[in-house]
Motif scaffolding. Structure first.
Motif, mmCIF file in Angstrom:
data_model
loop_
_atom_site.group_PDB
_atom_site.id
_atom_site.type_symbol
_atom_site.label_atom_id
_atom_site.label_comp_id
_atom_site.label_asym_id
_atom_site.label_seq_id
_atom_site.Cartn_x
_atom_site.Cartn_y
_atom_site.Cartn_z
ATOM 1 N N VAL A 181 0.847 -1.202 0.000
ATOM 2 C CA VAL A 181 0.000 0.000 0.000
ATOM 3 C C VAL A 181 0.881 1.250 0.000
ATOM 4 O O VAL A 181 0.623 2.205 -0.747
ATOM 5 C CB VAL A 181 -0.966 -0.014 1.217
ATOM 6 N N LEU A 182 1.928 1.226 0.789
ATOM 7 C CA LEU A 182 2.849 2.378 0.845
ATOM 8 C C LEU A 182 3.446 2.635 -0.549
ATOM 9 O O LEU A 182 3.535 3.786 -0.990
ATOM 10 C CB LEU A 182 3.961 2.126 1.865
ATOM 11 N N GLY A 183 3.818 1.558 -1.236
ATOM 12 C CA GLY A 183 4.376 1.689 -2.584
ATOM 13 C C GLY A 183 3.371 2.339 -3.530
ATOM 14 O O GLY A 183 3.719 3.239 -4.307
ATOM 15 N N CYS A 184 2.108 1.910 -3.446
ATOM 16 C CA CYS A 184 1.062 2.471 -4.312
ATOM 17 C C CYS A 184 0.822 3.947 -3.974
ATOM 18 O O CYS A 184 0.625 4.777 -4.868
ATOM 19 C CB CYS A 184 -0.238 1.681 -4.158
ATOM 20 N N VAL A 185 0.823 4.256 -2.657
ATOM 21 C CA VAL A 185 0.606 5.650 -2.241
ATOM 22 C C VAL A 185 1.735 6.537 -2.765
ATOM 23 O O VAL A 185 1.493 7.606 -3.329
ATOM 24 C CB VAL A 185 0.498 5.743 -0.692
ATOM 25 N N TYR A 186 2.963 6.087 -2.600
ATOM 26 C CA TYR A 186 4.114 6.841 -3.101
ATOM 27 C C TYR A 186 3.954 7.126 -4.596
ATOM 28 O O TYR A 186 4.132 8.247 -5.053
ATOM 29 C CB TYR A 186 5.394 6.014 -2.930
ATOM 30 N N THR A 187 3.638 6.063 -5.343
ATOM 31 C CA THR A 187 3.526 6.198 -6.805
ATOM 32 C C THR A 187 2.436 7.216 -7.157
ATOM 33 O O THR A 187 2.651 8.097 -7.993
ATOM 34 C CB THR A 187 3.213 4.820 -7.432
ATOM 35 N N SER A 188 1.287 7.115 -6.483
ATOM 36 C CA SER A 188 0.175 8.024 -6.786
ATOM 37 C C SER A 188 0.539 9.459 -6.420
ATOM 38 O O SER A 188 0.252 10.394 -7.182
ATOM 39 C CB SER A 188 -1.081 7.619 -6.011
ATOM 40 N N VAL A 189 1.163 9.634 -5.254
ATOM 41 C CA VAL A 189 1.484 11.000 -4.804
ATOM 42 C C VAL A 189 2.535 11.631 -5.717
ATOM 43 O O VAL A 189 2.398 12.798 -6.098
ATOM 44 C CB VAL A 189 1.940 10.988 -3.323
#
Lengths: 295, 252
Positions: A273-281
Motif C-alpha cells: 500500500v505504501l508503494g502504491c501511495v508513493y507512486t500516486s502521490v
C-alpha cells in the motif's frame, strides 16, 4: 448523428497513450537486458554447482532477485527520464496536447506505459528465475534420491524436505511484487523530476542520487527523531532528508526472504500500500509541476 | 517560482504525513528480525568503498554472497585467517542467513582447528593445542552470535549441540542445546532424543537423563531405537532402578 461529448477523463485516451508509450519503449530495444539477465543466471548456476545445494540456492536467489531489483530500478529511471524530453524533441507532445487531452491523462498514460513495460519485464525475469530454480531442484532431487537409496524412508524424506525448503520459498513471490512496486515508485518519481528537469541526463543523475539517499533515509529519520541527535544544523539537514526522500529500504524485503525469514502478510500488505501511495502521490506532484507549464 | 514553492511545501507535507507510517513499518521489520545488519565504518574498511556502497543501496545480500564465495575460495586455499575475516563480514552483512553462521562455525571449529593441530609451522604440541582450542572457541562464538540473531530457528542450536558434544565433550550443554532446538518450530524429530542421549553421558545428570529416556520409551515402538535402549539399560543399572520398573530385558 448524436454529438460526441468530450469527457474530462477517458480511460480510452489513457489506454491509447499507454499503448503508444509502451510501443516507443519496446522500439528502444530495452528488452536486451533480459538476455543479460538470462546469461547472468545461467553463468551463476554453472559456477555455483561446486557449492552445497543450500549455498547454491541461496546465492542463486540472491543474485537473481538482486539483478531483478537493479534491472527494474534502472529500467524505471532510464525509460521514464527520456519520455518527456523525447516527446518535446519530436514535437509529439504538441500534437497530443493540442487535442483535447488533459495533461494529467498524458502523464497517467506515460507512467502506465512504463509500468506495463516494467510489469512484463519482471514477469519474464521471474519466469526465467523460477524455471532455473525448478530445473536445478529437480536435478539435485534425483541426485539426492540416488545418494540416499540405502537409507531409511524418513531419512530420505528429511533430505528431500531440506532440499525443497532450500529451493523454493512462497515468500519469494511477494518479494518480487515489492521489487515491482519499488520500480513503480522510482518511475513516478522520475516522471515528477523530468517535468522540471532541463535534460534527461539531469533527471537520471538526480534519480541516481535519490536512489542512494533513499536507502539511507531511514537512518537519517532515526537520527533526526532521536532526542540527542546533534545540533540544529544537523537536525535540519536530517529532517530535510527524512521528509523529502522516500524510504527505499522498506522495499528491500528480498534480502531477508532469501535468508528464510517469513514476511507476515500484514507487513507485506502495508508495504505494498505504501508503494502504491508513493507512486500516486509522485504522479500527483508531476501533474502539479506539469500543469500550466509553458511548453 | 511559486509553483516550486508549492511543490516543495507539498513534498514536505507528504513527508510529514508518511513519517509515522514509515517509522511504524521500520519497527515492524525490526520485530520480524529484518534489517539487523549493522553497517558501520569498520565494515566499510573491510569490504571496501564499492562493496559498502552496494550494501547501502539495497544489495546487502548480494555483497554478502560475494564475500561468502571469497571465503569459500580462501577455505580451498586453507587461508584460515582470511576465512575468519570474510565470514565475519558475511555474517555482519546478512545476519539472518543461518547458512553463513553455520558454515563459519564449521570451518573454524572443525576444519581450522584440525589444521592447527597438525600445523608443523607451530613450535610445539602445546601451542598447536592452544591454537586448536582458539579455533573451536571461534566456531562456538559464531554459533552463539548466530543464535542471538536467529533465536527462532533450530539449526544453529543443533550445530552448537554438535560442537559441545564432539569438540568440547560438554554433554550437559549439548543436551540443553538439543532441547532448545526441539522446542522450536521446524526442529528435527531426533532433537528430543539426542537431548536425552547427551544428558545420559553427562555426569551428575543420570536421574534426569533416565526420566527423559523413559518418557521417550513410553511414547511407543517408534522411539525405542537401539541407542535409546542401550542408554536406558545402562542408566537402570547405574541408578539401581527396581527390577519391576525396568524395561524388559529382551529390549536390551
Amino acid at each position: 448523428m448524436a454529438e460526441l461529448q468530450h469527457r474530462s477523463f477517458s480511460l480510452g485516451r489513457i489506454a491509447a497513450l499507454t499503448g503508444n508509450t509502451f510501443t516507443e519503449l519496446v522500439r528502444l530495444k530495452v528488452f536486451y537486458f533480459l538476455l543479460i539477465f538470462a546469461l547472468l543466471l545461467i553463468g551463476n548456476s554453472l559456477f555455483m554447482a561446486r557449492l552445497s545445494f543450500q549455498q547454491e540456492f541461496q546465492v542463486l536467489k540472491d543474485v537473481s532477485l538482486g539483478a531483478m531489483s537493479i534491472f527494474t530500478s534502472l529500467l524505471a529511471i532510464v525509460a521514464t527520464a527520456q519520455l518527456l524530453p523525447r516527446d518535446l524533441e519530436d514535437r509529439t507532445i504538441y500534437t497530443i496536447l493540442a487535442k483535447p487531452v488533459p495533461r494529467y491523462e498524458y502523464l497517467i498514460g506515460k507512467l502506465a506505459g512504463v509500468l506495463l513495460l516494467l510489469g512484463l519485464s519482471i514477469l519474464a525475469m521471474s519466469a526465467l528465475f523460477l524455471a532455473l530454480l525448478f530445473v536445478r531442484e529437480q536435478m539435485l532431487m534425483s541426485e539426492t534420491l540416488r545418494e540416499t537409496a540405502g537409507l531409511r524412508p524418513e531419512q530420505v524424506q528429511a533430505a528431500i524436505r531440506s532440499l525443497e525448503e532450500s529451493a523454493f520459498n512462497a515468500n519469494l513471490l511477494p518479494g518480487i511484487v515489492i521489487i515491482y512496486l519499488k520500480a513503480a515508485l522510482l518511475a513516478a518519481l522520475t516522471l515528477f523530476i523530468s517535468t522540471f528537469a532541463s535534460s534527461n541526463i539531469f533527471t537520471i543523475v538526480v534519480m541516481v542520487f535519490i536512489y542512494f539517499i533513499g536507502h539511507l533515509q531511514a537512518t537519517a529519520r532515526e537520527y533526526w527523531l532521536q532526542e540527542h541527535g546533534g545540533g540544529w544544523l544537523a537536525k535540519t539537514f536530517l529532517a530535510l532528508v527524512a521528509l523529502a526522500f522516500p524510504d527505499l529500504q522498506l522495499f528491500n524485503l528480498v534480502d531477508d526472504i532469501v535468508a528464510g525469514t517469513a514476511i507476515p502478510p500484514g507487513l507485506f500488505a502495508q508495504t505494498a500500500v505504501l508503494g502504491c501511495v508513493y507512486t500516486s502521490v509522485y504522479l500527483f506532484f508531476a501533474w502539479v509541476s506539469f500543469h500550466g507549464k509553458a511548453l | 517560482m511559486i509553483r516550486g514553492v508549492i511543490i516543495g511545501a507539498l513534498l514536505l507535507l507528504f513527508g510529514g504525513l508518511r513519517l509515522p507510517i514509515e517509522s511504524s513499518l521500520t519497527e515492524q521489520h525490526r520485530s520480524a528480525y529484518f534489517h539487523q545488519a549493522r553497517l558501520g565504518l569498520d565494515l566499510r574498511e573491510q569490504i571496501g568503498q564499492l562493496g559498502f556502497l552496494a550494501a547501502l543501496s539495497g544489495f546487502r545480500s548480494l555483497v554478502a554472497d560475494v564475500v561468502f564465495i571469497q571465503a569459500h575460495v580462501a577455505w580451498e586455499r586453507t587461508e584460515w585467517g582470511r576465512v575468519l575475516l570474510l565470514f565475519r563480514q558475511a555474517t555482519t552483512l546478512q545476519p539472518r542467513s543461518v547458512l553463513f553462521w553455520d558454515m563459519a562455525a564449521w570451518h573454524m571449529a572443525w576444519n581450522a582447528s584440525v589444521a592447527a593441530l597438525h600445523d608443523e609451522a607451530l613450535p610445539n604440541d602445546l601451542v598447536r593445542r592452544k591454537a586448536q582450542r582458539e579455533y573451536i572457541d571461534l566456531g562456538k562464538d559464531f554459533l552463539e552470535r548466530g543464535i542471538k540473531n536467529n533465536p527462532d530457528r533450530p539449526q544453529l542450536y543443533e550445530s552448537l549441540a554438535r560442537l559441545y558434544k564432539e569438540k568440547l565433550q560438554n554433554h550437559a550443554a549439548a543436551a540443553t542445546c538439543y532441547a532448545r532446538a526441539a522446542a522450536l518450530p521446524g526442529a528435527a524429530e531426533y532433537d528430543n532424543r539426542f537431548a536425552a542421549y547427551e544428558l545420559s553421558f553427562a555426569p551428575g545428570h543420570e536421574r534426569e537423563a533416565y526420566e527423559a529416556l523413559r518418557r521417550l520409551y513410553d511414547l511407543g515402538e517408534h522411539e525405542r531405537l537401539p541407542t535409546l535402549l542401550t542408554r536406558l539399560k545402562f542408566l537402570e543399572e547405574k541408578l539401581g532402578i527396581p527390577l519391576y520398573e525396568r524395561i524388559p530385558d529382551k529390549e536390551k
